[in-house]
Design a protein around this motif. Structure first.
Motif, mmCIF file in Angstrom:
data_model
loop_
_atom_site.group_PDB
_atom_site.id
_atom_site.type_symbol
_atom_site.label_atom_id
_atom_site.label_comp_id
_atom_site.label_asym_id
_atom_site.label_seq_id
_atom_site.Cartn_x
_atom_site.Cartn_y
_atom_site.Cartn_z
ATOM 1 N N LYS A 20 3.025 3.063 -0.879
ATOM 2 C CA LYS A 20 3.561 1.704 -0.743
ATOM 3 C C LYS A 20 5.077 1.692 -0.603
ATOM 4 O O LYS A 20 5.646 0.731 -0.055
ATOM 5 C CB LYS A 20 3.142 0.830 -1.924
ATOM 6 N N ASP A 21 5.737 2.710 -1.078
ATOM 7 C CA ASP A 21 7.195 2.750 -0.988
ATOM 8 C C ASP A 21 7.714 3.635 0.138
ATOM 9 O O ASP A 21 8.926 3.855 0.245
ATOM 10 C CB ASP A 21 7.778 3.227 -2.325
ATOM 11 N N ASP A 22 6.819 4.150 0.983
ATOM 12 C CA ASP A 22 7.263 4.951 2.124
ATOM 13 C C ASP A 22 8.098 4.099 3.078
ATOM 14 O O ASP A 22 7.727 2.961 3.382
ATOM 15 C CB ASP A 22 6.063 5.526 2.879
ATOM 16 N N ALA A 40 7.972 -3.989 5.489
ATOM 17 C CA ALA A 40 7.564 -3.714 4.107
ATOM 18 C C ALA A 40 6.094 -4.057 3.862
ATOM 19 O O ALA A 40 5.537 -3.677 2.830
ATOM 20 C CB ALA A 40 8.442 -4.494 3.131
ATOM 21 N N LEU A 41 5.467 -4.753 4.786
ATOM 22 C CA LEU A 41 4.052 -5.095 4.624
ATOM 23 C C LEU A 41 3.208 -3.825 4.579
ATOM 24 O O LEU A 41 3.389 -2.917 5.393
ATOM 25 C CB LEU A 41 3.578 -5.981 5.777
ATOM 26 N N PHE A 42 2.259 -3.774 3.640
ATOM 27 C CA PHE A 42 1.424 -2.580 3.510
ATOM 28 C C PHE A 42 0.153 -2.918 2.752
ATOM 29 O O PHE A 42 0.182 -3.610 1.739
ATOM 30 C CB PHE A 42 2.187 -1.480 2.764
ATOM 31 N N GLY A 43 -0.956 -2.456 3.275
ATOM 32 C CA GLY A 43 -2.226 -2.663 2.591
ATOM 33 C C GLY A 43 -3.196 -1.551 2.924
ATOM 34 O O GLY A 43 -3.069 -0.882 3.955
ATOM 35 N N ASP A 58 -1.352 -5.950 1.111
ATOM 36 C CA ASP A 58 -1.285 -7.060 2.064
ATOM 37 C C ASP A 58 -2.431 -7.022 3.073
ATOM 38 O O ASP A 58 -2.212 -7.027 4.294
ATOM 39 C CB ASP A 58 0.064 -7.017 2.804
ATOM 40 N N THR A 59 -3.653 -7.011 2.577
ATOM 41 C CA THR A 59 -4.807 -6.847 3.465
ATOM 42 C C THR A 59 -5.219 -8.138 4.157
ATOM 43 O O THR A 59 -6.060 -8.112 5.053
ATOM 44 C CB THR A 59 -6.010 -6.293 2.689
ATOM 45 N N GLY A 60 -4.634 -9.271 3.756
ATOM 46 C CA GLY A 60 -4.968 -10.542 4.383
ATOM 47 C C GLY A 60 -3.934 -11.007 5.396
ATOM 48 O O GLY A 60 -4.092 -12.076 5.991
ATOM 49 N N THR A 202 -6.585 -8.931 10.438
ATOM 50 C CA THR A 202 -6.113 -8.450 9.147
ATOM 51 C C THR A 202 -6.673 -7.048 8.913
ATOM 52 O O THR A 202 -7.552 -6.582 9.650
ATOM 53 C CB THR A 202 -6.593 -9.357 8.015
ATOM 54 N N ALA A 203 -6.189 -6.399 7.862
ATOM 55 C CA ALA A 203 -6.755 -5.100 7.489
ATOM 56 C C ALA A 203 -8.232 -5.253 7.133
ATOM 57 O O ALA A 203 -9.035 -4.354 7.401
ATOM 58 C CB ALA A 203 -5.976 -4.500 6.327
ATOM 59 N N ARG A 204 -8.599 -6.389 6.547
ATOM 60 C CA ARG A 204 -10.018 -6.632 6.248
ATOM 61 C C ARG A 204 -10.836 -6.689 7.530
ATOM 62 O O ARG A 204 -11.953 -6.176 7.589
ATOM 63 C CB ARG A 204 -10.177 -7.948 5.483
#
Length: 245
Positions: A20-22, A40-43, A58-60, A202-204
């Motif tokens: 998440k901090d990469d 910075a978005l990441f899921g 942030d999967t949505g 979305t990621a979902r």
């Protein structure tokens, strides 16, 4: 074999925590809209073939589908014209060149070779049955929605940004036309291809799309068959050969 839900959940949490901090890499800048997305978005999201969902982050958040759209147009073209015809007209081999390579098209007699590069994706769009460009576009939008299990929509903002910068793809489309591997008006095919890349997911959604493939063409959320099970191995082969370009 029964799924180990705890192991999947732990793997998702671990992947999220580890990365998440990469801050490596950078936004794509060749399309203005993409350059403006928050980096910075990441899921992390996993959906099993029976529809179980595991997610973190942030999967949505909706983002542009971009080149992942090639997989689903390929699947639909296979459904409508048949696997053998599709592979004969578009190709079934990796190019060994970048996804937007003009050299690859020229070296192969103005043919696309692979459906998962820009040239092959535009050829694929042109092969989808329809009397008009709008017919092909509606078919592609519907199949994206069927894979995701919900109605997918076009982002006018993304599409406008991409249509205003797609001159390279227009040139490739005309090369394909000159080689007899474009099966509709080349500018219409380029326009529809650009639109298919400009839908929001979305990621979902992506997890559901992948789960539909893993479930041999049946969406585990809706229970609807989206593509024939017989076409899934060919889809997976193409995805494997192209890799994560």
């Amino acid at each position: 074999m029964k799924l180990d839900e705890a192991s999947i959940e732990n793997a998702v949490k671990t992947a999220y925590a580890d990365h998440k901090d990469d801050t490596g890499g950078e936004n794509a800048s060749y399309i203005p809209y993409l350059a403006s997305v928050d980096p910075a978005l990441f899921g992390v999201c996993v959906m099993t073939a029976d529809g179980q969902l595991f997610e973190m982050g942030d999967t949505g958040f909706e983002f542009a589908l971009e080149s992942i759209s090639k997989v689903f147009s390929m699947a639909w073209a296979m459904e409508k014209v048949g696997l053998e015809t599709f592979q004969q007209k578009v190709g079934a081999d990796p190019t060994g060149e970048p996804f937007n390579s003009v050299i690859s098209v020229a070296l192969h007699g103005d043919a696309p070779v692979s459906p998962l590069v820009n040239a092959g994706a535009m050829s694929t769009v042109s092969l989808i049955p329809g009397d008009t460009a709008e017919d092909r576009w509606e078919a592609i939008l519907q199949v994206q929605s069927a894979f995701a299990g919900r109605k997918i929509r076009l982002s006018d903002e993304v599409n406008e940004s991409e249509q205003s910068t797609n001159f390279h793809n227009r040139a490739i489309a005309w090369l394909l036309y000159s080689g007899g591997t474009m099966y509709s008006d080349p500018m219409e095919a380029c326009d529809v291809y650009t639109r298919q890349c400009s839908t929001l997911v979305t990621a979902r959604d992506l997890a559901a799309m992948g789960a539909t493939i893993a479930n041999r063409g049946v969406n585990p959320l809706t229970g609807d068959r989206v593509v024939q099970a017989a076409h899934v191995p060919a889809m997976l082969a193409e995805m494997t050969m192209e890799g994560l370009y």
